[in-house]
Scaffold this motif. Structure first.
Motif, PDB file in Angstrom:
ATOM      1  N   LEU A  80       0.833  -1.209   0.000  1.00 21.84           N
ATOM      2  CA  LEU A  80       0.000   0.000   0.000  1.00 21.84           C
ATOM      3  C   LEU A  80       0.864   1.254   0.000  1.00 21.84           C
ATOM      4  CD1 LEU A  80      -2.978  -0.806   2.399  1.00 21.84           C
ATOM      5  CD2 LEU A  80      -3.138  -0.088   0.011  1.00 21.84           C
ATOM      6  N   ILE A  81       1.959   1.223   0.744  1.00 21.35           N
ATOM      7  CA  ILE A  81       2.872   2.374   0.761  1.00 21.35           C
ATOM      8  C   ILE A  81       3.460   2.598  -0.625  1.00 21.35           C
ATOM      9  CG2 ILE A  81       5.102   3.194   1.620  1.00 21.35           C
ATOM     10  CD1 ILE A  81       4.356   1.777   4.294  1.00 21.35           C
ATOM     11  N   GLU A  82       3.883   1.519  -1.291  1.00 21.62           N
ATOM     12  CA  GLU A  82       4.426   1.661  -2.644  1.00 21.62           C
ATOM     13  C   GLU A  82       3.411   2.330  -3.569  1.00 21.62           C
ATOM     14  OE1 GLU A  82       7.746  -1.784  -3.441  1.00 21.62           O
ATOM     15  OE2 GLU A  82       5.679  -2.186  -4.054  1.00 21.62           O
ATOM     16  N   LEU A  83       2.172   1.880  -3.503  1.00 19.72           N
ATOM     17  CA  LEU A  83       1.145   2.448  -4.382  1.00 19.72           C
ATOM     18  C   LEU A  83       0.890   3.908  -4.042  1.00 19.72           C
ATOM     19  CD1 LEU A  83      -0.734   1.727  -6.709  1.00 19.72           C
ATOM     20  CD2 LEU A  83      -2.495   1.146  -5.029  1.00 19.72           C
ATOM     21  N   PHE A  84       0.860   4.242  -2.755  1.00 25.38           N
ATOM     22  CA  PHE A  84       0.673   5.629  -2.327  1.00 25.38           C
ATOM     23  C   PHE A  84       1.802   6.510  -2.865  1.00 25.38           C
ATOM     24  CE2 PHE A  84       1.550   9.040   0.722  1.00 25.38           C
ATOM     25  CZ  PHE A  84       0.311   9.682   0.763  1.00 25.38           C
ATOM     26  N   LEU A  85       3.033   6.032  -2.776  1.00 23.69           N
ATOM     27  CA  LEU A  85       4.180   6.810  -3.241  1.00 23.69           C
ATOM     28  C   LEU A  85       4.121   7.060  -4.743  1.00 23.69           C
ATOM     29  CD1 LEU A  85       7.060   5.160  -1.157  1.00 23.69           C
ATOM     30  CD2 LEU A  85       5.971   7.381  -0.764  1.00 23.69           C
ATOM     31  N   VAL A  86       3.592   6.098  -5.489  1.00 28.61           N
ATOM     32  CA  VAL A  86       3.480   6.256  -6.948  1.00 28.61           C
ATOM     33  C   VAL A  86       2.270   7.096  -7.330  1.00 28.61           C
ATOM     34  CG1 VAL A  86       3.027   5.027  -9.111  1.00 28.61           C
ATOM     35  CG2 VAL A  86       4.737   4.146  -7.526  1.00 28.61           C
ATOM     36  N   GLU A  87       1.107   6.759  -6.767  1.00 26.95           N
ATOM     37  CA  GLU A  87      -0.139   7.402  -7.178  1.00 26.95           C
ATOM     38  C   GLU A  87      -0.301   8.819  -6.626  1.00 26.95           C
ATOM     39  OE1 GLU A  87      -2.441   6.269  -9.297  1.00 26.95           O
ATOM     40  OE2 GLU A  87      -1.254   4.473  -9.691  1.00 26.95           O
ATOM     41  N   VAL A  88       0.107   9.025  -5.388  1.00 23.75           N
ATOM     42  CA  VAL A  88      -0.118  10.322  -4.744  1.00 23.75           C
ATOM     43  C   VAL A  88       1.125  11.203  -4.783  1.00 23.75           C
ATOM     44  CG1 VAL A  88      -0.801  11.483  -2.608  1.00 23.75           C
ATOM     45  CG2 VAL A  88      -1.882   9.314  -3.250  1.00 23.75           C
ATOM     46  N   LEU A  89       2.276  10.654  -4.432  1.00 22.20           N
ATOM     47  CA  LEU A  89       3.504  11.454  -4.407  1.00 22.20           C
ATOM     48  C   LEU A  89       4.242  11.451  -5.740  1.00 22.20           C
ATOM     49  CD1 LEU A  89       4.930  10.721  -0.845  1.00 22.20           C
ATOM     50  CD2 LEU A  89       3.270  12.442  -1.598  1.00 22.20           C
ATOM     51  N   LYS A  90       3.765  10.641  -6.696  1.00 24.79           N
ATOM     52  CA  LYS A  90       4.275  10.636  -8.076  1.00 24.79           C
ATOM     53  C   LYS A  90       5.736  10.215  -8.176  1.00 24.79           C
ATOM     54  CE  LYS A  90       0.243  12.024  -9.338  1.00 24.79           C
ATOM     55  NZ  LYS A  90      -0.699  11.031  -9.895  1.00 24.79           N
ATOM     56  N   LEU A  91       6.167   9.342  -7.276  1.00 22.31           N
ATOM     57  CA  LEU A  91       7.489   8.763  -7.429  1.00 22.31           C
ATOM     58  C   LEU A  91       7.452   7.713  -8.533  1.00 22.31           C
ATOM     59  CD1 LEU A  91       7.838  10.110  -4.600  1.00 22.31           C
ATOM     60  CD2 LEU A  91       9.317   8.168  -4.002  1.00 22.31           C
ATOM     61  N   ASP A  92       8.600   7.471  -9.151  1.00 19.98           N
ATOM     62  CA  ASP A  92       8.691   6.456 -10.187  1.00 19.98           C
ATOM     63  C   ASP A  92       8.606   5.070  -9.549  1.00 19.98           C
ATOM     64  OD1 ASP A  92       9.523   6.104 -13.203  1.00 19.98           O
ATOM     65  OD2 ASP A  92      10.654   4.612 -12.077  1.00 19.98           O
ATOM     66  N   TRP A  93       8.033   4.097 -10.274  1.00 20.11           N
ATOM     67  CA  TRP A  93       7.868   2.762  -9.708  1.00 20.11           C
ATOM     68  C   TRP A  93       9.199   2.090  -9.391  1.00 20.11           C
ATOM     69  CZ3 TRP A  93       6.272  -1.812 -13.363  1.00 20.11           C
ATOM     70  CH2 TRP A  93       7.103  -1.842 -14.488  1.00 20.11           C
ATOM     71  N   SER A  94      10.302   2.609  -9.968  1.00 16.30           N
ATOM     72  CA  SER A  94      11.623   2.053  -9.676  1.00 16.30           C
ATOM     73  C   SER A  94      12.211   2.602  -8.378  1.00 16.30           C
ATOM     74  CB  SER A  94      12.582   2.353 -10.837  1.00 16.30           C
ATOM     75  OG  SER A  94      12.805   3.756 -10.952  1.00 16.30           O
ATOM     76  N   GLU A  95      11.567   3.605  -7.779  1.00 10.05           N
ATOM     77  CA  GLU A  95      12.111   4.264  -6.596  1.00 10.05           C
ATOM     78  C   GLU A  95      11.462   3.834  -5.285  1.00 10.05           C
ATOM     79  OE1 GLU A  95      13.189   8.696  -8.057  1.00 10.05           O
ATOM     80  OE2 GLU A  95      11.036   8.252  -8.029  1.00 10.05           O
ATOM     81  N   VAL A  96      10.323   3.173  -5.345  1.00 10.61           N
ATOM     82  CA  VAL A  96       9.493   3.068  -4.145  1.00 10.61           C
ATOM     83  C   VAL A  96       9.765   1.839  -3.277  1.00 10.61           C
ATOM     84  CG1 VAL A  96       7.659   4.449  -5.143  1.00 10.61           C
ATOM     85  CG2 VAL A  96       7.623   1.963  -5.459  1.00 10.61           C
ATOM     86  N   HIS A  97      10.400   0.816  -3.796  1.00 12.17           N
ATOM     87  CA  HIS A  97      10.605  -0.400  -3.002  1.00 12.17           C
ATOM     88  C   HIS A  97      11.445  -0.116  -1.760  1.00 12.17           C
ATOM     89  CE1 HIS A  97      11.111  -4.624  -2.009  1.00 12.17           C
ATOM     90  NE2 HIS A  97      12.420  -4.433  -1.971  1.00 12.17           N
ATOM     91  N   GLU A  98      12.570   0.541  -1.936  1.00 12.54           N
ATOM     92  CA  GLU A  98      13.447   0.812  -0.797  1.00 12.54           C
ATOM     93  C   GLU A  98      12.791   1.763   0.206  1.00 12.54           C
ATOM     94  OE1 GLU A  98      17.277   2.057  -2.084  1.00 12.54           O
ATOM     95  OE2 GLU A  98      17.780   0.131  -3.012  1.00 12.54           O
ATOM     96  N   GLU A  99      12.036   2.741  -0.284  1.00 12.01           N
ATOM     97  CA  GLU A  99      11.329   3.648   0.623  1.00 12.01           C
ATOM     98  C   GLU A  99      10.300   2.877   1.456  1.00 12.01           C
ATOM     99  OE1 GLU A  99      12.094   6.676   1.145  1.00 12.01           O
ATOM    100  OE2 GLU A  99      13.451   7.047  -0.533  1.00 12.01           O
ATOM    101  N   ALA A 100       9.573   1.973   0.797  1.00  9.87           N
ATOM    102  CA  ALA A 100       8.559   1.194   1.497  1.00  9.87           C
ATOM    103  C   ALA A 100       9.182   0.238   2.502  1.00  9.87           C
ATOM    104  CB  ALA A 100       7.708   0.420   0.488  1.00  9.87           C
ATOM    105  N   GLU A 101      10.393  -0.245   2.226  1.00  4.76           N
ATOM    106  CA  GLU A 101      11.085  -1.122   3.165  1.00  4.76           C
ATOM    107  C   GLU A 101      11.302  -0.428   4.506  1.00  4.76           C
ATOM    108  OE1 GLU A 101      12.931  -4.525   2.734  1.00  4.76           O
ATOM    109  OE2 GLU A 101      10.997  -4.513   1.720  1.00  4.76           O
ATOM    110  N   ILE A 102      11.486   0.886   4.469  1.00  2.00           N
ATOM    111  CA  ILE A 102      11.677   1.665   5.701  1.00  2.00           C
ATOM    112  C   ILE A 102      10.334   2.006   6.342  1.00  2.00           C
ATOM    113  CG2 ILE A 102      12.577   3.831   6.638  1.00  2.00           C
ATOM    114  CD1 ILE A 102      14.592   3.813   4.276  1.00  2.00           C
TER     115      ILE A 102
END
Length: 218
Positions: A80-102
């Motif tokens: 859910l965090i990954e999707l939020f980062l892409v859909e709402v914060l407009k991060l690239d799908w290649s950037e969100v895995h490590e952010e979500a890990e934290i």
């Protein structure tokens, strides 16, 4: 031991179990997490005492129902965090895995529920992986690795999210979730697959990459 460490172990065991026969070993976990078998054994004793795993030294181990439920909660938060980062914060799908890990270890259930509601209770993350619902139920698909299919028409269902370089390459080639294509040529001896997209563009990719792209027939 910190809750984040416990959560990482449970999530790792769940991933290993899902990709195998339902049982895993101390060595499997040690290789996956990059730690010593002794460290894993100590954690397994801790998780066994908490009723989260079934564990007998020098034999296989598995998640107990309570451990699986906890692991699925972590997976739900992560996706859910990954999707939020892409859909709402407009991060690239290649950037969100490590952010979500934290973030998966610090976000509250209340905030997660708000994110879930805002996104419309989604069932898939940006990489096509299923998102467990509030009860831990998870939708399984029939997707198979591209490397295993014969010539024909397919749709990209999900991709591995742990290699940001791979995600960037797939994005550049237009092989994103939902993209349809025709597998026109498969030279597995040479290690090359050739795809023809609906736009007419042809894309070549290697066997290793094709093993990380999961598709279904259309």
């Amino acid at each position: 031991m910190s809750s984040s460490t416990v959560e990482n172990y449970l999530k790792t065991i769940l991933r290993l179990q899902s990709g195998g026969d339902g049982n895993t070993t101390v060595g499997d976990i040690a290789r996956e997490l990059g730690v010593t078998p002794g460290t894993v054994s100590m954690m397994m004793r801790h998780l066994k005492e908490r009723g989260l795993v079934s564990y007998v030294p020098r034999r296989g181990l598995s998640l107990r129902p309570e451990g699986e439920a906890e692991a699925l909660k972590v997976v739900r938060r992560h996706r859910l965090i990954e999707l939020f980062l892409v859909e709402v914060l407009k991060l690239d799908w290649s950037e969100v895995h490590e952010e979500a890990e934290i973030l998966e270890h610090v976000i509250s259930d209340r905030l997660l529920d708000r994110i879930d509601t805002m996104l419309g209770s989604p069932t898939r993350d940006p990489h096509g992986d299923p998102i467990p619902d509030r009860n831990g139920a998870i939708v399984r698909d029939s997707a198979v690795p591209l490397v295993e299919v014969d010539a024909g028409d397919y749709r990209v269902v999900r991709v591995s999210d742990e290699d940001s370089a791979l995600l960037g390459w797939l994005d550049e080639k237009g092989l994103t979730i939902g993209e349809e294509f025709h597998l026109t040529h498969s030279d597995r001896t040479a290690g090359i697959l050739e795809l023809s997209k609906t736009s007419g563009k042809r894309v070549q990719l290697g066997i290793q990459v094709a093993g990380q792209v999961f598709v279904e027939a259309v």
